[in-house]
Design a protein around this motif. Structure first.
Motif, PDB file in Angstrom:
ATOM      1  N   VAL A   1       0.681  -1.231  -0.125  1.00 35.92           N
ATOM      2  CA  VAL A   1      -0.018   0.059   0.006  1.00 35.92           C
ATOM      3  C   VAL A   1       1.015   1.080  -0.026  1.00 35.92           C
ATOM      4  CG1 VAL A   1      -1.759   1.180   1.194  1.00 35.92           C
ATOM      5  CG2 VAL A   1      -1.809  -1.427   1.405  1.00 35.92           C
TER       6      VAL A   1
ATOM      7  N   PHE B   1      -8.400   3.646  -2.455  1.00 35.37           N
ATOM      8  CA  PHE B   1      -8.070   3.730  -1.362  1.00 35.37           C
ATOM      9  C   PHE B   1      -7.491   5.420  -1.486  1.00 35.37           C
ATOM     10  CE2 PHE B   1      -4.801   3.172   1.948  1.00 35.37           C
ATOM     11  CZ  PHE B   1      -5.121   1.740   2.452  1.00 35.37           C
TER      12      PHE B   1
ATOM     13  N   ILE C   1      -3.875   9.019  -0.460  1.00 31.98           N
ATOM     14  CA  ILE C   1      -2.484   8.486  -1.109  1.00 31.98           C
ATOM     15  C   ILE C   1      -2.094   9.942  -1.438  1.00 31.98           C
ATOM     16  CG2 ILE C   1      -1.186   7.476  -2.588  1.00 31.98           C
ATOM     17  CD1 ILE C   1      -3.005   5.094  -2.376  1.00 31.98           C
TER      18      ILE C   1
ATOM     19  N   VAL D   1      -2.756  -0.124  -5.532  1.00 35.05           N
ATOM     20  CA  VAL D   1      -3.715  -0.357  -4.320  1.00 35.05           C
ATOM     21  C   VAL D   1      -4.663  -1.253  -4.023  1.00 35.05           C
ATOM     22  CG1 VAL D   1      -2.974   2.080  -3.916  1.00 35.05           C
ATOM     23  CG2 VAL D   1      -5.192   1.709  -4.703  1.00 35.05           C
TER      24      VAL D   1
ATOM     25  N   ARG E   1      -9.862  -0.663  -0.323  1.00 32.36           N
ATOM     26  CA  ARG E   1      -9.771  -0.482   1.063  1.00 32.36           C
ATOM     27  C   ARG E   1     -11.116  -1.129   1.663  1.00 32.36           C
ATOM     28  NH1 ARG E   1      -8.122   3.803   4.593  1.00 32.36           N
ATOM     29  NH2 ARG E   1      -7.466   4.943   2.765  1.00 32.36           N
TER      30      ARG E   1
END
Length: 367
Positions: free
Chosen positions: A134, A160, A163, A261, A264
């Motif tokens: 990640v 996700f 970032i 990624v 989530r």
């Protein structure tokens, strides 16, 4: 007389200079398409070839370092060049850029350069690095106006968020695109704090559009990047040399975001499922350990009790021996205690259990 005065009479050198000035003014940059013939590289520095079609041929010159794609005889190409008349009166094109033209030439150039770079080990699996699971800091090289970039950013945010994303906006097709991408890679690699991953994305296009990603200098820059690279160019069926040089190849820009990624929400669901599976196991382990500890303690207490009983028995035995050796007990059994010096004429004191006797020693002899 008037006709004579209107005629322009100049030297050869001036004629050549004047012609080149006219060409530079009229055609500062032209693209010419034709077939390559008489291709040769002299001293590893200078490239010469002719560009021809059914109606004619023109000589071309360029420096070897400018040759960023594989070229061979018979290949159809488009050159970006400046026309020039040489000092020897020969017309030529000073080539600034060259790219294959047509599906056959594009494929041939691709295969030639692929074979060359494969022999050098640029695409070797053992060179591939694993991307962080990640990454929290990502460098992106793309055209922010391109649909591929939009797809990548959209899916990245959905999967996700949070970032840190640094973007280098570059041209992703046409002349100069490869150079811009190379500079962007160098830019990210020059940072004191490097991004964890460098992502290069571009949406679909024709084979000619995607030709930027078969540029030799660009492919080498990707292969030598200090930052692990993820390249997602074109559609799933499109494979460029940049894809092969990258640490990870994505089929599309959207796929690049998916590979970069995890989702989530899926991570949370998976984690909950794991916890639900692990908790009963952990509880069983704890219960078993409690039972084990209780058994160990029980055995320890039993051992202590046995040792304590043994010690008590030993103590009682010692007490009994000491009791039997008590002088008063001995006197009660009929024995007497004699005190004094044993020689004739001396007085002795004799103690029995209930009386004391004073007696005179009259005779002493050995038994």
């Amino acid at each position: 007389m008037d006709d004579e005065t209107q005629k322009l009479r100049i030297s050869v050198s001036d004629f050549i200079a004047l012609t080149n000035q006219s060409l530079e003014y009229a055609f500062p940059y032209v693209e010419v398409e034709g077939e390559v013939s008489s291709f040769k590289v002299n001293q590893g520095k200078y490239v010469f070839f002719d560009l021809k079609d059914n109606g004619g041929s023109v000589g071309c010159f360029m420096m070897a370092w400018q040759l960023r794609v594989a070229i061979e005889e018979g290949m159809k190409v488009i050159v970006g060049a400046t026309p020039k008349l040489t000092q020897w009166g020969k017309f030529s094109l000073t080539v600034r850029s060259i790219r294959p033209s047509g599906e056959g030439s594009l494929k041939k150039s691709f295969e030639l350069l692929k074979e060359k770079l494969t022999k050098e080990g640029l695409f070797a699996p053992e060179r591939k690095r694993v991307l962080p699971e990640v990454p929290m800091h990502v460098g992106i090289i793309s055209s922010i106006q391109a649909a591929g970039y939009g797809d990548f950013i959209k899916i990245l945010g959905e999967r996700f968020g949070g970032i840190k994303v640094d973007v280098a906006h570059v041209q992703v097709q046409g002349d100069g695109a490869a150079d811009q991408i190379v500079r962007a890679i160098k830019y990210f690699n020059s940072h004191d704090v490097l991004p964890e991953v460098l992502v290069i994305v571009r949406g679909g296009g024709s084979a000619d559009d995607l030709g930027t990603f078969n540029d030799e200098l660009l492919v080498r820059e990707i292969a030598t990047s200090r930052i692990p690279t993820l390249v997602g160019v074109g559609h799933e069926v499109d494979v460029t040399l940049a894809d092969l040089a990258a640490d990870v190849r994505a089929a599309t820009p959207s796929n690049a975001a998916q590979l970069l990624v995890p989702d989530r929400r899926e991570m949370i669901r998976a984690t909950r499922h794991k916890v639900q599976r692990i908790v009963p196991k952990v509880e069983r382990i704890i219960e078993q350990q409690q039972r084990d500890v209780e058994q160990i303690l029980q055995r320890a207490f039993e051992r202590i009790d046995r040792r304590q009983a043994q010690a008590h028995d030993q103590l009682q035995a010692i007490r009994r021996v000491l009791h039997q050796m008590d002088p008063q007990i001995v006197l009660q059994r009929g024995y007497a205690i004699v005190r004094g010096e044993v020689r004739p004429g001396t007085m002795l004191e004799i103690e029995k259990s209930d009386i004391l006797i004073t007696a005179e020693v009259r005779n002493v002899r050995k038994k």
